[in-house]
Write a protein that holds these residues in place. Structure first.
Motif, PDB file in Angstrom:
ATOM      1  N   HIS A  15       0.859  -1.045  -0.124  1.00 63.36           N
ATOM      2  CA  HIS A  15       0.222  -0.143   0.073  1.00 63.36           C
ATOM      3  C   HIS A  15       0.906   1.153  -0.145  1.00 63.36           C
ATOM      4  O   HIS A  15       1.633   1.356   0.820  1.00 63.36           O
ATOM      5  N   LEU A  16       0.803   2.047  -1.031  1.00 59.49           N
ATOM      6  CA  LEU A  16       1.562   3.275  -1.288  1.00 59.49           C
ATOM      7  C   LEU A  16       0.925   4.521  -0.889  1.00 59.49           C
ATOM      8  O   LEU A  16      -0.361   4.834  -1.148  1.00 59.49           O
ATOM      9  N   LEU A  17       1.479   5.582  -0.299  1.00 62.98           N
ATOM     10  CA  LEU A  17       0.969   6.825  -0.405  1.00 62.98           C
ATOM     11  C   LEU A  17       1.585   7.816  -0.899  1.00 62.98           C
ATOM     12  O   LEU A  17       2.808   7.913  -0.928  1.00 62.98           O
ATOM     13  N   ILE A  18       0.806   8.619  -1.931  1.00 66.26           N
ATOM     14  CA  ILE A  18       1.619   9.648  -2.831  1.00 66.26           C
ATOM     15  C   ILE A  18       1.200  10.839  -2.114  1.00 66.26           C
ATOM     16  O   ILE A  18       0.037  11.219  -2.145  1.00 66.26           O
ATOM     17  N   ALA A  43      -2.514  12.060  -1.318  1.00 61.44           N
ATOM     18  CA  ALA A  43      -2.776  13.073  -0.363  1.00 61.44           C
ATOM     19  C   ALA A  43      -2.213  14.379  -1.040  1.00 61.44           C
ATOM     20  O   ALA A  43      -1.228  14.363  -1.621  1.00 61.44           O
ATOM     21  N   ALA A  44      -2.829  15.692  -0.862  1.00 60.09           N
ATOM     22  CA  ALA A  44      -2.491  16.899  -1.649  1.00 60.09           C
ATOM     23  C   ALA A  44      -1.543  17.595  -0.757  1.00 60.09           C
ATOM     24  O   ALA A  44      -1.144  18.677  -1.230  1.00 60.09           O
ATOM     25  N   GLY A  45      -1.071  17.293   0.390  1.00 59.65           N
ATOM     26  CA  GLY A  45      -0.450  18.022   1.271  1.00 59.65           C
ATOM     27  C   GLY A  45      -0.107  17.203   2.545  1.00 59.65           C
ATOM     28  O   GLY A  45      -0.589  16.159   2.734  1.00 59.65           O
ATOM     29  N   ALA A  46       0.810  17.880   3.323  1.00 59.63           N
ATOM     30  CA  ALA A  46       1.215  16.927   4.603  1.00 59.63           C
ATOM     31  C   ALA A  46       0.097  16.889   5.514  1.00 59.63           C
ATOM     32  O   ALA A  46       0.282  15.941   6.221  1.00 59.63           O
ATOM     33  N   ALA A  47      -0.948  18.093   5.915  1.00 60.43           N
ATOM     34  CA  ALA A  47      -2.145  17.902   6.752  1.00 60.43           C
ATOM     35  C   ALA A  47      -2.934  16.715   6.167  1.00 60.43           C
ATOM     36  O   ALA A  47      -3.342  15.785   7.134  1.00 60.43           O
ATOM     37  N   GLN A  48      -3.266  16.666   4.850  1.00 54.50           N
ATOM     38  CA  GLN A  48      -4.122  15.575   4.415  1.00 54.50           C
ATOM     39  C   GLN A  48      -3.352  14.259   4.821  1.00 54.50           C
ATOM     40  O   GLN A  48      -4.009  13.214   5.292  1.00 54.50           O
ATOM     41  N   ALA A  49      -2.089  14.175   4.623  1.00 52.55           N
ATOM     42  CA  ALA A  49      -1.440  12.944   4.851  1.00 52.55           C
ATOM     43  C   ALA A  49      -1.190  12.395   6.467  1.00 52.55           C
ATOM     44  O   ALA A  49      -1.478  11.431   6.492  1.00 52.55           O
ATOM     45  N   ARG A  50      -1.259  13.543   7.047  1.00 49.80           N
ATOM     46  CA  ARG A  50      -0.990  13.118   8.403  1.00 49.80           C
ATOM     47  C   ARG A  50      -2.611  12.508   8.857  1.00 49.80           C
ATOM     48  O   ARG A  50      -2.586  11.562   9.830  1.00 49.80           O
ATOM     49  N   ARG A  51      -3.716  12.963   8.424  1.00 50.69           N
ATOM     50  CA  ARG A  51      -5.041  12.507   8.884  1.00 50.69           C
ATOM     51  C   ARG A  51      -5.108  11.054   8.059  1.00 50.69           C
ATOM     52  O   ARG A  51      -5.788  10.123   9.101  1.00 50.69           O
ATOM     53  N   LEU A  52      -4.612  10.914   6.898  1.00 51.69           N
ATOM     54  CA  LEU A  52      -4.513   9.465   6.559  1.00 51.69           C
ATOM     55  C   LEU A  52      -3.902   8.537   7.361  1.00 51.69           C
ATOM     56  O   LEU A  52      -3.905   7.388   7.694  1.00 51.69           O
ATOM     57  N   SER A  57      -2.496   2.293   7.288  1.00 54.14           N
ATOM     58  CA  SER A  57      -1.244   1.950   7.323  1.00 54.14           C
ATOM     59  C   SER A  57      -0.428   1.705   5.908  1.00 54.14           C
ATOM     60  O   SER A  57      -1.148   1.113   5.114  1.00 54.14           O
ATOM     61  N   PHE A  58       0.745   2.260   5.845  1.00 47.75           N
ATOM     62  CA  PHE A  58       1.355   2.282   4.513  1.00 47.75           C
ATOM     63  C   PHE A  58       2.556   1.332   4.348  1.00 47.75           C
ATOM     64  O   PHE A  58       3.385   1.635   5.434  1.00 47.75           O
ATOM     65  N   ASP A  59       2.966   0.983   3.328  1.00 47.22           N
ATOM     66  CA  ASP A  59       4.260   0.278   3.233  1.00 47.22           C
ATOM     67  C   ASP A  59       5.357   1.366   2.703  1.00 47.22           C
ATOM     68  O   ASP A  59       6.715   0.958   2.809  1.00 47.22           O
ATOM     69  N   LEU A  60       4.956   2.328   1.970  1.00 42.96           N
ATOM     70  CA  LEU A  60       6.013   3.262   1.536  1.00 42.96           C
ATOM     71  C   LEU A  60       5.378   4.437   1.263  1.00 42.96           C
ATOM     72  O   LEU A  60       4.148   4.507   0.683  1.00 42.96           O
TER      73      LEU A  60
END
Length: 245
Positions: A15-18, A43-52, A57-60
């Motif tokens: 599972h990747l997070l971009i 995610a469009a930015g750090a704030a959205q990434a932190r919520r996710l 859980s992500f592998d990379l």
């Protein structure tokens, strides 16, 4: 942990997070990586990434450096420090100094824009392989190495204190430990560490610096006094070796 694609029984996919503020890049990468067997969240930015990250859980993580608000380097430090998560940085700045700062932030690799998605795919697979468990060691190889009040489990690639408290390692740190622990007491050349665990697509001088930075970070986790290393030793002019108790 990897997740199964809906409808595919017993198939685990990374599972990747971009994270990138450019919607076009997010969309293109998500489509490309989905076609190549990954689960992808964007995610469009750090704030959205932190919520996710709070709920998934992500592998990379594939992370853009230059974003409005919190930049990628700040988020990278948190991803590595808090979760020990593999990170590949993307940036329009390709100078060696910028790459070094990215690697010092804990990133496992660094890719300047514009880039070929196929190259990113190759780098993702390399970093995931580093983070994956190694094959079982031979019966004659030691399976648990003592480093003071810590134990390194060779089979699992895990480092923990005697009390059972695990220590998070980045994918690069875990790769370095696997290489050194495979031959405890033996000198491993810097060239081999660079070839097997160093960042790809970086000038040779920067690769050497990046490996040295990761060794320094690893010492902070292993050594009672990182300034006078007892276990992760430098062999002057040759490389490094892992000494055990």
């Amino acid at each position: 942990m990897p997740r199964a694609r809906p409808g595919a029984a017993d198939v685990e996919l990374p599972h990747l997070l971009i994270v990138d503020d450019d919607e076009r890049i997010r969309t293109l990468l998500a489509r490309f990586l989905l076609k190549h067997g990954f689960l992808v969240t964007t995610a469009a930015g750090a704030a959205q990434a932190r919520r996710l990250l709070a709920g998934l859980s992500f592998d990379l993580v594939v992370l853009d450096v230059m974003m409005p608000g919190e930049d990628g380097l700040s988020l990278c430090r948190d991803l590595v420090g808090r979760w020990g998560m593999p990170v590949i940085l993307l940036t329009a700045r390709g100078e060696t100094g910028d790459r070094i700062r990215g690697l010092e932030a804990g990133a496992d690799d660094y890719l300047p824009k514009p880039f070929d998605p196929k190259e990113l795919l190759l780098r993702i697979n390399v970093v995931l392989r580093r983070a994956a468990p190694e094959p079982l060691p031979s019966p004659t190889a030691p399976q648990r190495l003592r480093l003071g009040d810590m134990i390194y489990d060779v089979e699992r690639g895990e480092l923990q204190r005697d009390a059972g408290e695990p220590l998070r390692l980045t994918a690069t740190e875990a790769g370095l430990m696997r290489i050194l622990a495979a031959e405890p007491g033996a000198t491993v050349t810097r060239l081999r560490l660079i070839e097997e665990a160093g960042p790809r697509g970086v000038p040779s001088a920067a690769q050497e610096r990046a490996v040295d930075v990761q060794i320094t970070r690893l010492r902070r986790k292993i050594e009672p006094d990182p300034r006078q290393p007892r276990y992760l030793q430098t062999v002057r002019g040759a490389g490094y070796r892992l000494a055990t108790d």
